[in-house]
Design a protein around this motif. Structure first.
Motif, PDB file in Angstrom:
ATOM      1  N   THR A 333     -55.302  -3.741 -55.879  1.00 55.85           N
ATOM      2  CA  THR A 333     -54.373  -3.149 -54.921  1.00 55.85           C
ATOM      3  C   THR A 333     -53.409  -4.213 -54.417  1.00 55.85           C
ATOM      4  O   THR A 333     -53.849  -5.298 -54.010  1.00 55.85           O
ATOM      5  CB  THR A 333     -55.132  -2.553 -53.725  1.00 55.85           C
ATOM      6  OG1 THR A 333     -56.184  -1.710 -54.202  1.00 55.85           O
ATOM      7  CG2 THR A 333     -54.194  -1.745 -52.849  1.00 55.85           C
ATOM      8  N   ALA A 337     -49.462  -3.577 -49.760  1.00 52.77           N
ATOM      9  CA  ALA A 337     -49.759  -2.177 -49.465  1.00 52.77           C
ATOM     10  C   ALA A 337     -50.894  -2.051 -48.454  1.00 52.77           C
ATOM     11  O   ALA A 337     -50.981  -1.056 -47.731  1.00 52.77           O
ATOM     12  CB  ALA A 337     -50.128  -1.436 -50.747  1.00 52.77           C
ATOM     13  N   LEU A 371     -50.797   5.336 -53.777  1.00 49.89           N
ATOM     14  CA  LEU A 371     -51.246   4.637 -54.975  1.00 49.89           C
ATOM     15  C   LEU A 371     -52.302   5.481 -55.677  1.00 49.89           C
ATOM     16  O   LEU A 371     -53.171   6.072 -55.023  1.00 49.89           O
ATOM     17  CB  LEU A 371     -51.847   3.272 -54.628  1.00 49.89           C
ATOM     18  CG  LEU A 371     -50.924   2.253 -53.959  1.00 49.89           C
ATOM     19  CD1 LEU A 371     -51.695   0.969 -53.660  1.00 49.89           C
ATOM     20  CD2 LEU A 371     -49.719   1.952 -54.826  1.00 49.89           C
ATOM     21  N   TYR A 372     -52.240   5.529 -57.019  1.00 50.23           N
ATOM     22  CA  TYR A 372     -53.261   6.252 -57.761  1.00 50.23           C
ATOM     23  C   TYR A 372     -54.636   5.659 -57.459  1.00 50.23           C
ATOM     24  O   TYR A 372     -54.779   4.454 -57.189  1.00 50.23           O
ATOM     25  CB  TYR A 372     -52.983   6.192 -59.259  1.00 50.23           C
ATOM     26  CG  TYR A 372     -51.880   7.113 -59.708  1.00 50.23           C
ATOM     27  CD1 TYR A 372     -52.000   8.492 -59.555  1.00 50.23           C
ATOM     28  CD2 TYR A 372     -50.713   6.621 -60.281  1.00 50.23           C
ATOM     29  CE1 TYR A 372     -50.992   9.361 -59.962  1.00 50.23           C
ATOM     30  CE2 TYR A 372     -49.694   7.476 -60.702  1.00 50.23           C
ATOM     31  CZ  TYR A 372     -49.834   8.841 -60.534  1.00 50.23           C
ATOM     32  OH  TYR A 372     -48.833   9.693 -60.934  1.00 50.23           O
ATOM     33  N   VAL A 375     -56.287   2.218 -58.713  1.00 50.39           N
ATOM     34  CA  VAL A 375     -55.870   0.924 -58.176  1.00 50.39           C
ATOM     35  C   VAL A 375     -56.058   0.849 -56.661  1.00 50.39           C
ATOM     36  O   VAL A 375     -55.546  -0.072 -56.031  1.00 50.39           O
ATOM     37  CB  VAL A 375     -54.396   0.604 -58.526  1.00 50.39           C
ATOM     38  CG1 VAL A 375     -54.203   0.511 -60.027  1.00 50.39           C
ATOM     39  CG2 VAL A 375     -53.441   1.621 -57.907  1.00 50.39           C
ATOM     40  N   SER A 376     -56.771   1.792 -56.085  1.00 51.73           N
ATOM     41  CA  SER A 376     -56.845   1.773 -54.625  1.00 51.73           C
ATOM     42  C   SER A 376     -58.069   2.433 -54.019  1.00 51.73           C
ATOM     43  O   SER A 376     -58.585   1.949 -53.005  1.00 51.73           O
ATOM     44  CB  SER A 376     -55.605   2.459 -54.037  1.00 51.73           C
ATOM     45  OG  SER A 376     -55.605   3.846 -54.321  1.00 51.73           O
ATOM     46  N   GLN A 404     -50.487  -2.131 -61.333  1.00 51.84           N
ATOM     47  CA  GLN A 404     -49.954  -1.504 -60.128  1.00 51.84           C
ATOM     48  C   GLN A 404     -49.481  -0.102 -60.495  1.00 51.84           C
ATOM     49  O   GLN A 404     -48.848   0.081 -61.529  1.00 51.84           O
ATOM     50  CB  GLN A 404     -48.807  -2.323 -59.551  1.00 51.84           C
ATOM     51  CG  GLN A 404     -49.201  -3.751 -59.212  1.00 51.84           C
ATOM     52  CD  GLN A 404     -48.098  -4.492 -58.494  1.00 51.84           C
ATOM     53  OE1 GLN A 404     -47.548  -4.009 -57.510  1.00 51.84           O
ATOM     54  NE2 GLN A 404     -47.782  -5.694 -58.966  1.00 51.84           N
ATOM     55  N   PRO A 406     -47.906   3.100 -58.378  1.00 55.84           N
ATOM     56  CA  PRO A 406     -47.485   4.043 -57.336  1.00 55.84           C
ATOM     57  C   PRO A 406     -47.552   5.477 -57.855  1.00 55.84           C
ATOM     58  O   PRO A 406     -47.250   5.741 -59.025  1.00 55.84           O
ATOM     59  CB  PRO A 406     -46.041   3.620 -57.051  1.00 55.84           C
ATOM     60  CG  PRO A 406     -45.924   2.225 -57.582  1.00 55.84           C
ATOM     61  CD  PRO A 406     -46.850   2.160 -58.750  1.00 55.84           C
ATOM     62  N   ASN A 504     -49.455   4.609 -66.363  1.00 57.04           N
ATOM     63  CA  ASN A 504     -49.450   4.673 -64.897  1.00 57.04           C
ATOM     64  C   ASN A 504     -49.084   6.049 -64.368  1.00 57.04           C
ATOM     65  O   ASN A 504     -48.411   6.159 -63.354  1.00 57.04           O
ATOM     66  CB  ASN A 504     -48.504   3.621 -64.319  1.00 57.04           C
ATOM     67  CG  ASN A 504     -47.120   3.686 -64.927  1.00 57.04           C
ATOM     68  OD1 ASN A 504     -46.695   4.740 -65.405  1.00 57.04           O
ATOM     69  ND2 ASN A 504     -46.414   2.581 -64.923  1.00 57.04           N
TER      70      ASN A 504
END
Length: 520
Positions: A333, A337, A371-372, A375-376, A404, A406, A504
């Motif tokens: 992450t 963010a 964020l997907y 990754v978070s 990364q 978004p 992504n």
């Protein structure tokens, strides 16, 4: 000289002996795991290994075909594989001594390697695979030896009621029943003793310092439209955990380390004392196809991640936090963010008014708007390492996904559905749209290639949640093509071009066909 049974019926009995021996293998491994190493079941370890090495296209195919049941499908597939391999081992052992034993030895070695390479493995993790292999090999040798004596031409037991026949059948029956009872009991015992259901049920969280305000008009009362807040039971689940980790709040610890001025360790109670706040956030999985349902909105109670990181004092040059789950999963992450005061990245402890469900990360998970999840949204969170994208990679990065990610601006038609005919006349086209951290400004619908029509939006709860929308339509008989697109508050329109999920997230306008019946 090797004995070969003369009757074709011997092959069926040999396969049965192999299957029962395989059951003994699994049962002894499970009871050993229950006694010595709860997380070292060879079957579950092998399943987790498969999840780790499966290529990206196979992962996406499994999610598309089976949704939240993808792990159940994997377990069933492994079970069928074990059954077939065990039957083959019995047939091989019947033809040549130790050939079937070799199959069991290879299977045991694979289970051993899978168990010892899992996160948190200890020397005791080797015991279940070793014990199961020895037990399976011994039983296979004994049962096939009894079968040879029974089926050998001219043997005393060659008759229908001979002692060798009874010995083989008794051995197989006792072995099979015992394996089922012991194996099932061990698995149930493991699940029962590691379950945190009772602890979660008794948990009482403190009153939050703040709550969200749901404005009037935030939820549209339209049949077939997704609710504003997705019930926990319906919330999508996509993760790498073959079995749901069981971690009690009293045992939970969060470590913040890496490029920090001060290493931080928090207990669950210490986290709660930092003060909970309520947030409304829409989460989206990178595996969500255009028009898919791997997206949902919930009320979350949690503590801002930036407040936890502030205690650790991230060093200059750090740009990423590598969050780690108790089962070894990691997510990368962006540090900014998590420290941005304008973004509600949180360590969540509750979901829709109750402590996190076990499958959604109990006792603590990350929730980061925009964020997907890969990754978070780390579930069962235990560690956050402040680092750099150049130095470290997370779980999915070497598997073909961006470091990364978004969330893409998206919209979806919920109703009418492609699989349900509607009557002609007054109808409503409705759905949801999302642009986390930015918000939705406009949704437009096109019918049969005509002019774009602006839909009516619900009142947004915040820029971090989806909005509902609808368009009144005079539906005429026949088939009609509906297309939807959205524009965010920055004036950016949803991408029309279809792109795949990797690396992504997918893009594209959803297009669906609706069937309208005839009058009367």
């Amino acid at each position: 000289m090797e004995h070969k049974t003369g009757s074709h019926g011997g092959r069926g009995w040999a396969a049965l002996a192999g299957v029962v021996s395989g059951a003994v293998f699994v049962a002894v491994a499970e009871i050993t795991a229950f006694a010595a190493a709860r997380d070292a079941s060879p079957l579950l370890a092998a399943g987790s290994f498969v999840i780790d090495i499966v290529p990206q296209w196979a992962k996406e195919l499994a999610i598309d075909l089976f949704g939240a049941n993808d792990k159940l499908f994997l377990l069933l597939t492994l079970g069928v594989g074990v059954l077939l391999a065990a039957a083959a081992a019995g047939l091989l052992e019947r033809r040549r001594r130790l050939a079937g034993v070799a199959v069991f030895a290879v299977a045991g070695a694979a289970g051993l390697a899978a168990a010892l390479t899992r996160t948190g493995a200890t020397p005791l993790s080797a015991l279940p695979s070793l014990a199961g292999t020895i037990a399976g090999c011994v039983f296979l040798t004994m049962s096939i030896a009894a079968l040879r004596r029974w089926r050998a031409p001219g043997a005393a037991g060659d008759g229908a009621s001979g002692p060798d026949r009874r010995r083989f059948l008794l051995l197989t029956a006792v072995g099979g029943v015992t394996a089922i009872v012991v194996g099932t009991g061990a698995r149930i015992g493991t699940m029962a003793t590691t379950s945190v259901a009772s602890v979660r049920k008794a948990l009482r969280l403190p009153e939050p310092l703040s709550r969200i305000t749901v404005p009037a008009g935030a939820e549209l009362d339209i049949p077939g439209l997704s609710p504003l807040f997705t019930p926990n039971a319906d919330f999508y689940r996509v993760d790498t955990a073959l079995t749901v980790p069981s971690l009690a709040p009293a045992d939970w610890r969060l470590t913040v380390d890496g490029m920090v001025g001060e290493k931080v360790e928090l207990s669950f109670d210490e986290l709660l004392r930092m003060g909970l706040r309520e947030y409304a956030v829409t989460l989206t999985c990178v595996s969500n196809q255009v028009g898919g349902d791997l997206v949902g909105t919930a009320r979350w109670l949690g503590v801002p991640v930036r407040e936890v990181l502030a205690r650790a004092k991230p060093e200059q040059g750090a740009d990423m936090v590598l969050s780690r789950s108790v089962d070894g999963f990691t997510a990368s992450t962006p540090l900014d963010a998590l420290t941005d005061p304008g973004r509600d990245a949180i360590l969540a402890v509750a979901m829709n008014g109750e402590p996190l469900p076990p499958e959604h990360g109990f006792p603590v998970r990350m929730v980061v708007p925009g964020l997907y999840g890969y990754v978070s949204a780390t579930k069962w969170l235990t560690r956050m390492t402040v680092t750099t994208f150049e130095k470290d990679q997370a779980y999915w990065t070497p598997r073909g996904y961006s470091a990364q990610a978004p969330i893409k601006l998206s919209s979806r038609i919920d109703t009418p559905r492609i699989d349900k005919e509607i009557p002609p006349g007054a109808a409503r086209i409705a759905g949801v749209a999302w642009a986390q951290t930015v918000g939705i400004a406009r949704v437009e619908v096109q019918i049969d290639g005509g002019a774009w029509q602006t839909a009516t939006l619900s009142t947004p709860v915040s820029a971090d949640t989806w909005v509902q929308w609808f368009l009144d339509w005079n539906a005429t008989s026949g088939s009609h093509t509906l297309v939807v697109r959205a524009t965010d508050r920055n004036g950016r329109m949803q991408e029309q071009e279809r792109t795949p999920i990797a690396p992504n997230g997918s893009t594209g306008w959803q297009s669906t066909v609706v069937r309208v019946g005839t009058a009367g």
